[in-house]
Design a protein around this motif. Structure first.
Motif, PDB file in Angstrom:
ATOM      1  N   CYS A 104      -3.804 -31.333  -0.724  1.00 60.39           N
ATOM      2  CA  CYS A 104      -3.831 -30.618  -2.005  1.00 60.39           C
ATOM      3  C   CYS A 104      -4.797 -31.283  -2.979  1.00 60.39           C
ATOM      4  N   TYR A 108      -8.248 -29.639  -4.549  1.00 63.46           N
ATOM      5  CA  TYR A 108      -8.465 -29.535  -5.990  1.00 63.46           C
ATOM      6  C   TYR A 108      -9.725 -30.282  -6.416  1.00 63.46           C
ATOM      7  N   LEU A 182       2.900 -27.174  -3.493  1.00 63.09           N
ATOM      8  CA  LEU A 182       2.210 -27.781  -4.621  1.00 63.09           C
ATOM      9  C   LEU A 182       2.994 -27.477  -5.885  1.00 63.09           C
ATOM     10  N   ILE A 278       1.609 -22.810  -0.790  1.00 63.85           N
ATOM     11  CA  ILE A 278       0.247 -22.742  -0.280  1.00 63.85           C
ATOM     12  C   ILE A 278       0.101 -21.661   0.783  1.00 63.85           C
TER      13      ILE A 278
END
Length: 329
Positions: A104, A108, A182, A278
């Motif tokens: 994650c 990002y 997330l 996700i």
């Protein structure tokens, strides 16, 4: 293990805590896995060619190409993310919770850095087209390298703070084994939307609207100028045409990037809660990832130097002494 209703568990030995595998036919699953693997591998290879080309040939060591190199590095890492998407679309995260958190974070950071590089590309073209006389003074290789490093550094720091709870407590918010979740609070979500999407996209659009307005007026002026004085200033006109062509090409790169990024941020913006599973966003992730495969294809279509460098790489001529000084313009 499967049940009478056709559902399968990600971890059959964990009957009471395992997630259910996504319901897909075997043919669909195989086709999806092969497609994503192929796109991921193609993304890695194409962007590696861009990285080698710009890094090896000294003629390509320009401020604009340094930005393209940074974008290619970001896109290269995206190629690896495709292989994680194979698991996510299948409905089962088979790796550890820590790897999920790191995945994650990487996703990002890549997104934030790519958007930052797109802003820098827009600024580069804005100065080149709207203030060409001062471009070589204001935009230097050293300044661009510093800006690129700051872009990546800020992305790492910002996204680490945004996802700190996920990094400190991996898997804390998952509901079952085999899930990658997330989590961020609503305030962080709003701040991230403003900082990572609204502000940079606004800057990009405003700058490129200005660039193409000026470019259109310059194109008309050059047409009239070359008709009156064709021989005396042909080199100057050629340089301006080259700058306009670069602006057009990079404009296409930016537009394709926004098209691929916009659906994902729309999903985040219209989310019903602060927990983003996700798996539910896998398709939009893949659409955004696919942009990383398209960029080198755009370069190959519009940049003769990229096509020539690919030929030199595959014929192993770059291994010859002094090949870095070859003229590939």
């Amino acid at each position: 293990m499967s049940f009478s209703n056709g559902l399968e568990l990600c971890f059959p030995n964990l009957l009471n805590s395992s997630c259910e595998r996504a319901a897909r036919s075997q043919s669909v699953a195989i086709l999806t896995d092969i497609t994503l693997s192929g796109i991921g591998l193609l993304t890695l290879v194409l962007n590696l060619l861009v990285i080698i080309s710009i890094s090896h040939f000294r003629q390509l060591h320009t401020p604009t190409n340094i930005l393209l190199l940074s974008l290619a590095i970001s896109d290269f890492f995206v190629g690896f993310l495709f292989f994680f998407q194979i698991m996510i679309i299948g409905g089962c995260w088979l790796l550890s919770d820590l790897v999920c958190s790191l995945y994650c974070l990487l996703e990002y950071v890549i997104t934030s850095s790519s958007i930052g590089i797109m802003v820098l590309i827009s600024v580069d073209r804005y100065v080149a087209i709207c203030d060409p006389l001062h471009y070589s003074v204001r935009v230097t290789e050293k300044r661009v390298k510093v800006c690129v490093c700051l872009c990546w550094g800020c992305a790492v720091v910002y996204d680490s703070l945004l996802l700190k709870d996920n990094l400190i407590h991996p898997g804390r918010y998952k509901s079952c084994h085999g899930e990658c979740v997330l989590v961020y609070d609503s305030t962080s979500g709003v701040v991230d939307m403003i900082m990572s999407f609204i502000c940079p996209i606004t800057i990009i659009v405003v700058l490129y609207v200005r660039v193409f307005i000026v470019a259109a007026s310059q194109a008309r002026a050059m047409h009239l100028f070359t008709a009156a004085v064709h021989v005396q200033c042909s080199l100057n006109v050629k340089a301006k045409k080259s700058g306009l062509k670069a602006a057009k090409t990079l404009g296409i790169v930016v537009v394709v990037f926004l098209i691929c990024l916009f659906p994902y941020f729309c999903i985040v913006l219209t989310g019903q809660d602060s927990v983003l599973n996700i798996t539910s966003a896998a398709f939009f992730n893949c659409l955004f990832y696919f942009n990383s495969c398209l960029n080198p294809i755009i370069y190959a279509y519009f940049y003769p130097w990229f096509r020539k460098s690919i030929k030199l790489i595959f014929t192993l001529q770059i291994l010859k002494p002094g090949s870095c000084n070859l003229n590939i313009g």
